[in-house]
Design a protein around this motif. Structure first.
Motif, short mmCIF file in Angstrom:
data_model
loop_
_atom_site.label_atom_id
_atom_site.label_comp_id
_atom_site.label_asym_id
_atom_site.label_seq_id
_atom_site.Cartn_x
_atom_site.Cartn_y
_atom_site.Cartn_z
N GLU A 43 3.84 34.48 4.56
CA GLU A 43 3.22 35.28 5.62
C GLU A 43 1.99 36.03 5.13
O GLU A 43 1.13 36.43 5.92
N ASN A 44 1.89 36.21 3.80
CA ASN A 44 0.71 36.85 3.23
C ASN A 44 -0.28 35.85 2.63
O ASN A 44 -1.22 36.23 1.92
N LYS A 45 -0.04 34.56 2.91
CA LYS A 45 -0.93 33.47 2.47
C LYS A 45 -1.12 33.47 0.95
O LYS A 45 -2.23 33.28 0.44
N LEU A 46 -0.01 33.70 0.25
CA LEU A 46 -0.03 33.69 -1.21
C LEU A 46 0.74 32.51 -1.74
O LEU A 46 1.78 32.13 -1.17
N ASP A 47 0.25 31.91 -2.81
CA ASP A 47 0.93 30.79 -3.45
C ASP A 47 2.17 31.31 -4.16
O ASP A 47 2.07 32.08 -5.13
N SER A 48 3.35 30.91 -3.66
CA SER A 48 4.60 31.42 -4.22
C SER A 48 4.85 30.97 -5.66
O SER A 48 5.68 31.53 -6.36
N ALA A 96 18.82 35.92 9.57
CA ALA A 96 19.09 37.11 10.37
C ALA A 96 17.80 37.81 10.78
O ALA A 96 17.79 38.68 11.65
N ILE A 97 16.70 37.41 10.12
CA ILE A 97 15.38 37.94 10.45
C ILE A 97 14.41 36.77 10.56
O ILE A 97 14.65 35.72 9.96
N PRO A 98 13.32 36.90 11.32
CA PRO A 98 12.38 35.77 11.46
C PRO A 98 11.77 35.36 10.13
O PRO A 98 11.52 36.20 9.25
N LEU A 99 11.55 34.05 9.97
CA LEU A 99 10.92 33.50 8.77
C LEU A 99 9.56 32.92 9.15
O LEU A 99 9.39 32.38 10.24
N SER A 100 8.62 33.02 8.22
CA SER A 100 7.28 32.51 8.49
C SER A 100 7.08 31.10 7.96
O SER A 100 6.05 30.47 8.21
#
Length: 580
Positions: free
Chosen positions: A213-218, A265-269
């Motif tokens: 969601e922060n456009k970072l390479d994991s 349980a929470i939205p995923l991007s």
């Protein structure tokens, strides 16, 4: 997603909202590692399924019953003795661990008030259901863990209960910004891994979503992330933890091609290409997700034998097809031998006896030609030999051309069976496919088959277009034929992938003109239920049923047609209403 701490937190929130001051009404042990507990809260009953299955640990409210054994196992009897009719004092989760602690007040044999704990650990292969007293001494557990099985923690009656070590992971509910920076961004490992290995209850999926969601390479090392991006990650993490603290959950299932891919349980991007379906409760989500997942898994397991038959047959047919193509290529020399024969017949009188190579000009192309001769034979006999080779190769070419068509048709047919196996969602569907394979000779008939009555209950898929038209999709080739030649009438519309094996799609138009939306939705169905469902776009042929012809003696589902229309469309059926 395995049960992570956030999912457990959502469950604890839901359990507390429904079971506050509730009492245990009934306890059943439905499997060796599974409990079904019925609670009464006021005048309402709630059934809770708790499983410590190593491959599928879970807990949720359910409306469905499961059959319990006539003789209750010892662990179940122990729970009934101690906490049947017990009052639930609290339901808690230590930190963000994958642990649920039910604190239960009950009366002992002497009528004294006692407190016990039913602790549910949802930790993959280490999952367990542990019953303790108020001094953290284990009374019993649904699984016993001996010193041979674990040198870290034994789970046995009389042993002290403690939460397993979590590799020095921090509690994310208590973390500060400074701690977060010091813990995560000092590690020389992938950013997502640095996040989920640093905190309890955070799964790899959640960590990937924070990066995405922060456009970072994991995969970037966490200790190389620049300060600005560090702030972005922290703000997303802080926002997520605040929602958990406030119990603001949004249960969601992500599906692709009709199959459940993930839940949270929470939205995923990280699932932009999936269809997201939101649920009111985490229990409803879990029951739906695992029911769909189990159905898909079960159908894959039950279809293993049929898939093996189809796969082996496809391998044979493809090998045969490649060999036949190679043999057909060899017959390309036939025309050359015919020309050689004609040239020797025309110019043979000028060839000197004993000549090994005759050089002349091809009167078709005007190019020079060298013909190797058999010196023991006359030029005319050499010509006859070349004509014989030509005739033989011509016969081979004609025969092979027909055989190759048959082999290609068999490959296409088997690939259509493969599609049918992917579509199958019931045992009746698999029985219908098995019957079809027997009819086409891919499965040998047995004496049992002859005595078996035809009771196939498999039905085509039924959808309603946005304009109210009935659309039917064949699940196998026999259904395809029935749809096209029995259910469809002359003016109904027929859809099928142009280049891929797949289902016949019929739209019943009732002598009305179809709107453009219905044409597109039917085409999307034909694309989705084809071998090309993994493509971005699929070309679909569509034509009125009256122009479709059945080929005598062809495999089931094989038809021919001319003057059709075509459209290219994405194999996406989201939003198309299915009639169950």
């Amino acid at each position: 997603m395995a049960f992570d701490g956030i999912t457990v937190s959502a469950l604890v929130s839901e359990f507390n909202s429904r079971l506050a001051e509730g009492r245990i009404y009934k306890i059943a042990q439905t499997e060796s590692d599974e409990l079904m507990i019925t609670y009464k809260a006021g005048k309402t009953q709630h059934k809770m399924l708790i499983s410590a299955n190593a491959s599928l640990p879970l807990a949720y409210f359910t409306e469905n019953n499961k059959q319990a054994p006539l003789t209750a196992p010892n662990f179940c009897m122990l729970l009934r003795k101690h906490i049947n009719s017990g009052r639930i004092l609290s339901i808690t989760q230590p930190g963000l661990e994958r642990i649920i602690d039910f604190e239960i007040q009950h009366l002992d044999e002497l009528g004294d008030v006692k407190v016990k704990h039913l602790i549910v650990e949802l930790m993959g292969k280490h999952s367990n259901i542990i019953f303790t007293d108020d001094n953290n001494t284990i009374i019993d557990s649904i699984k016993h863990v001996t010193s041979v099985m674990s040198s870290v923690r034994q789970v046995l009656p009389g042993k002290p209960y403690f939460i397993p070590e979590t590799m020095d992971k921090a509690n994310p509910l208590e973390i500060t910004r400074e701690d977060f920076f010091n813990i995560v961004f000092s590690k020389p490992m992938a950013l997502s891994k640095a996040i989920y290995t640093s905190f309890t209850g955070i799964s790899p999926t959640i960590a990937e979503s924070l990066c995405f969601e922060n456009k970072l390479d994991s995969s970037m090392p966490a200790n190389t992330i620049v300060h600005g991006d560090q702030n972005l990650i922290w703000m997303s993490f802080y926002s997520m933890i605040n929602k958990i603290k406030k119990q603001e959950f949004s249960p969601v299932i992500y599906e692709k091609d009709g199959k459940p891919e993930e839940f949270s349980a929470i939205p995923l991007s990280t699932y932009p290409d999936c269809v997201a379906t939101n649920y009111e409760s985490i229990s409803e989500l879990l029951e739906t997700y695992y029911a769909k997942k189990n159905l898909y898994t079960r159908m894959r397991q039950k279809s293993v034998d049929l898939r093996k038959i189809v796969t082996n047959a496809l391998e044979r047919e493809n090998k045969k097809y490649n060999l036949q193509l190679h043999q057909l290529k060899d017959t390309e020399k036939k025309d050359k031998y015919k020309v050689y024969g004609e040239l020797l017949t025309t110019y043979g009188y000028s060839i000197t006896p004993g000549t090994k190579v005759f050089e002349t000009t091809d009167f078709y192309t005007g190019k020079p030609v060298k013909i190797t001769l058999d010196t023991t034979m006359s030029p005319i006999d050499n010509a006859k030999k070349f004509f014989e080779k030509y005739t033989k190769l011509k016969r081979t070419y004609e025969a092979l051309s027909e055989i190759i068509k048959e082999t290609k048709a068999s490959i296409t047919y088997l690939e259509s069976i493969d599609v049918s196996l992917d579509i199958a969602d019931s045992e009746e569907d698999l029985k219908a496919i098995s019957k079809e394979l027997r009819q086409t000779g891919y499965i040998k008939h047995s004496s049992k088959d002859k005595n078996k009555k035809d009771r196939d209950k498999s039905k085509p898929l039924h959808f309603i277009s946005s304009d109210g038209f009935d659309m039917y999709v064949g699940k196998n080739n026999i259904q395809n034929e029935e749809l096209t030649f029995k259910i469809a009438t002359g003016n109904d519309w027929w859809f099928h992938s142009k280049t891929f094996p797949g289902s016949h799609v019929i739209v019943k138009c009732n002598n009305k003109e179809l709107p453009d939306n219905t044409f597109e939705e039917a085409a999307r169905l034909a694309a989705f239920y084809s071998k090309g469902s993994n493509q971005d776009k699929v070309e679909i042929d569509y034509i009125q049923k009256k122009h479709i012809k059945k080929v005598a003696g062809a495999m089931p589902g094989f038809v021919i047609y001319h003057t059709n229309f075509s459209m290219t469309i994405a194999p996406d059926i989201s939003g198309i209403k299915e009639v169950k």
